[in-house]
Design a protein around this motif. Structure first.
Motif, PDB file in Angstrom:
ATOM      1  N   ALA A  38       0.844  -1.187   0.000  1.00  0.00           N
ATOM      2  CA  ALA A  38       0.000   0.000   0.000  1.00  0.00           C
ATOM      3  C   ALA A  38       0.885   1.246   0.000  1.00  0.00           C
ATOM      4  N   ALA A  39       0.355   2.338  -0.502  1.00  0.00           N
ATOM      5  CA  ALA A  39       1.094   3.593  -0.535  1.00  0.00           C
ATOM      6  C   ALA A  39       1.310   4.111   0.883  1.00  0.00           C
ATOM      7  N   THR A  40       2.408   4.828   1.077  1.00  0.00           N
ATOM      8  CA  THR A  40       2.684   5.441   2.370  1.00  0.00           C
ATOM      9  C   THR A  40       1.638   6.528   2.628  1.00  0.00           C
ATOM     10  N   PRO A  41       1.098   6.575   3.847  1.00  0.00           N
ATOM     11  CA  PRO A  41       0.092   7.593   4.158  1.00  0.00           C
ATOM     12  C   PRO A  41       0.641   9.009   3.938  1.00  0.00           C
ATOM     13  N   PRO A  42      -0.199   9.959   3.500  1.00  0.00           N
ATOM     14  CA  PRO A  42       0.252  11.335   3.266  1.00  0.00           C
ATOM     15  C   PRO A  42       0.858  11.958   4.529  1.00  0.00           C
ATOM     16  N   GLY A  43       1.928  12.703   4.347  1.00  0.00           N
ATOM     17  CA  GLY A  43       2.581  13.376   5.473  1.00  0.00           C
ATOM     18  C   GLY A  43       3.666  12.558   6.125  1.00  0.00           C
ATOM     19  N   CYS A  62       9.483   5.606   9.985  1.00  0.00           N
ATOM     20  CA  CYS A  62       8.802   6.739   9.362  1.00  0.00           C
ATOM     21  C   CYS A  62       9.162   8.061  10.026  1.00  0.00           C
ATOM     22  N   SER A  63       9.116   9.125   9.216  1.00  0.00           N
ATOM     23  CA  SER A  63       9.269  10.504   9.680  1.00  0.00           C
ATOM     24  C   SER A  63       7.987  11.249   9.349  1.00  0.00           C
ATOM     25  N   ASN A  64       7.546  12.086  10.275  1.00  0.00           N
ATOM     26  CA  ASN A  64       6.359  12.898  10.051  1.00  0.00           C
ATOM     27  C   ASN A  64       6.801  14.201   9.398  1.00  0.00           C
ATOM     28  N   ASP A  65       6.554  14.323   8.101  1.00  0.00           N
ATOM     29  CA  ASP A  65       6.924  15.520   7.346  1.00  0.00           C
ATOM     30  C   ASP A  65       5.772  16.515   7.262  1.00  0.00           C
ATOM     31  N   GLY A  66       4.631  16.166   7.830  1.00  0.00           N
ATOM     32  CA  GLY A  66       3.445  17.020   7.752  1.00  0.00           C
ATOM     33  C   GLY A  66       3.374  18.006   8.898  1.00  0.00           C
ATOM     34  N   GLY A  67       2.251  18.680   8.975  1.00  0.00           N
ATOM     35  CA  GLY A  67       2.047  19.695  10.000  1.00  0.00           C
ATOM     36  C   GLY A  67       1.156  19.241  11.146  1.00  0.00           C
ATOM     37  N   CYS A  78       2.067 -12.583   6.146  1.00  0.00           N
ATOM     38  CA  CYS A  78       2.985 -13.625   6.607  1.00  0.00           C
ATOM     39  C   CYS A  78       2.847 -14.970   5.907  1.00  0.00           C
ATOM     40  N   GLY A  79       2.366 -15.025   4.702  1.00  0.00           N
ATOM     41  CA  GLY A  79       2.288 -16.307   3.998  1.00  0.00           C
ATOM     42  C   GLY A  79       1.314 -17.248   4.667  1.00  0.00           C
ATOM     43  N   TRP A  80       1.808 -18.413   5.101  1.00  0.00           N
ATOM     44  CA  TRP A  80       0.935 -19.439   5.703  1.00  0.00           C
ATOM     45  C   TRP A  80       0.477 -19.067   7.103  1.00  0.00           C
ATOM     46  N   ALA A  81       1.222 -18.225   7.814  1.00  0.00           N
ATOM     47  CA  ALA A  81       0.853 -17.819   9.176  1.00  0.00           C
ATOM     48  C   ALA A  81      -0.082 -16.600   9.105  1.00  0.00           C
ATOM     49  N   PRO A  82      -0.786 -16.322  10.199  1.00  0.00           N
ATOM     50  CA  PRO A  82      -1.655 -15.138  10.211  1.00  0.00           C
ATOM     51  C   PRO A  82      -0.849 -13.848  10.024  1.00  0.00           C
ATOM     52  N   ASP A  83      -1.456 -12.863   9.366  1.00  0.00           N
ATOM     53  CA  ASP A  83      -0.827 -11.559   9.205  1.00  0.00           C
ATOM     54  C   ASP A  83      -0.726 -10.890  10.581  1.00  0.00           C
ATOM     55  N   VAL A  84       0.240  -9.974  10.715  1.00  0.00           N
ATOM     56  CA  VAL A  84       0.436  -9.302  12.006  1.00  0.00           C
ATOM     57  C   VAL A  84       0.639  -7.808  11.806  1.00  0.00           C
ATOM     58  N   ASP A  85       0.276  -7.049  12.848  1.00  0.00           N
ATOM     59  CA  ASP A  85       0.499  -5.610  12.892  1.00  0.00           C
ATOM     60  C   ASP A  85       1.497  -5.299  13.995  1.00  0.00           C
ATOM     61  N   GLY A  86       2.317  -4.274  13.754  1.00  0.00           N
ATOM     62  CA  GLY A  86       3.250  -3.802  14.768  1.00  0.00           C
ATOM     63  C   GLY A  86       2.580  -2.823  15.709  1.00  0.00           C
ATOM     64  N   GLU A  87       3.374  -2.327  16.631  1.00  0.00           N
ATOM     65  CA  GLU A  87       2.859  -1.363  17.595  1.00  0.00           C
ATOM     66  C   GLU A  87       2.497  -0.057  16.881  1.00  0.00           C
ATOM     67  N   HIS A  88       1.491   0.621  17.414  1.00  0.00           N
ATOM     68  CA  HIS A  88       1.057   1.906  16.857  1.00  0.00           C
ATOM     69  C   HIS A  88       2.010   2.985  17.375  1.00  0.00           C
ATOM     70  N   ILE A  89       2.549   3.768  16.455  1.00  0.00           N
ATOM     71  CA  ILE A  89       3.506   4.818  16.794  1.00  0.00           C
ATOM     72  C   ILE A  89       2.885   6.164  16.452  1.00  0.00           C
ATOM     73  N   THR A  90       2.896   7.084  17.401  1.00  0.00           N
ATOM     74  CA  THR A  90       2.362   8.423  17.183  1.00  0.00           C
ATOM     75  C   THR A  90       3.528   9.407  17.112  1.00  0.00           C
ATOM     76  N   LEU A  91       3.539  10.194  16.024  1.00  0.00           N
ATOM     77  CA  LEU A  91       4.629  11.135  15.782  1.00  0.00           C
ATOM     78  C   LEU A  91       4.097  12.554  15.660  1.00  0.00           C
ATOM     79  N   ALA A  92       4.720  13.465  16.379  1.00  0.00           N
ATOM     80  CA  ALA A  92       4.446  14.893  16.194  1.00  0.00           C
ATOM     81  C   ALA A  92       5.189  15.349  14.936  1.00  0.00           C
ATOM     82  N   PRO A  93       4.821  16.486  14.373  1.00  0.00           N
ATOM     83  CA  PRO A  93       5.541  16.981  13.196  1.00  0.00           C
ATOM     84  C   PRO A  93       7.053  17.044  13.459  1.00  0.00           C
ATOM     85  N   GLY A  94       7.825  16.520  12.494  1.00  0.00           N
ATOM     86  CA  GLY A  94       9.280  16.519  12.601  1.00  0.00           C
ATOM     87  C   GLY A  94       9.871  15.317  13.315  1.00  0.00           C
ATOM     88  N   GLN A  95       9.058  14.512  13.978  1.00  0.00           N
ATOM     89  CA  GLN A  95       9.567  13.341  14.704  1.00  0.00           C
ATOM     90  C   GLN A  95       9.678  12.132  13.788  1.00  0.00           C
TER      91      GLN A  95
END
Length: 117
Positions: A38-43, A62-67, A78-95
């Protein structure tokens, strides 16, 4: 040469099983090789990849280039195994930050890595 009905049936069954297994394998391979990330989310500017010494661990850096503050996470197919998600990361602008996830070792490894908003 004399063929009994039993040997003909076994031969036909063997051919059907072989063709079915080959078809299932071809489908599994085509799903892995034709998947698109999938495309990288805007910002966000993101790099994704597999861990240098572990093909079952993937990351999104990821770097937050937005405002505005943004939250993202890595998603691994993951192929034969269930798909997985990583931890949710919250970034302020510039982080910058990284989300990682690990596919189960019973699977075939990572087939796709994407960044989710």
């Amino acid at each position: 040469m004399k063929l009994s009905m039993g040997s003909v049936s076994r031969t036909v069954l063997r051919g059907v099983v072989t063709a079915g297994a080959a078809g299932a394998l071809a489908l599994a391979v085509s799903v892995v090789t034709t998947g698109t990330a999938a495309a990288t989310p805007p910002g966000l500017s993101c790099d994704t990849g597999k861990h240098a010494v572990d093909d079952y661990t993937g990351y999104a850096l990821c770097s937050n280039d937005g405002g505005a503050t943004q939250t993202f996470w890595v998603h691994l197919v993951c192929g034969w195994a269930p798909d997985v998600d990583g931890e949710h990361i919250t970034l302020a602008p510039g982080q910058s930050g990284q989300s990682t996830a690990h596919c189960a070792d019973i699977g075939t490894g990572i087939g796709e890595i994407s960044v989710q908003p």
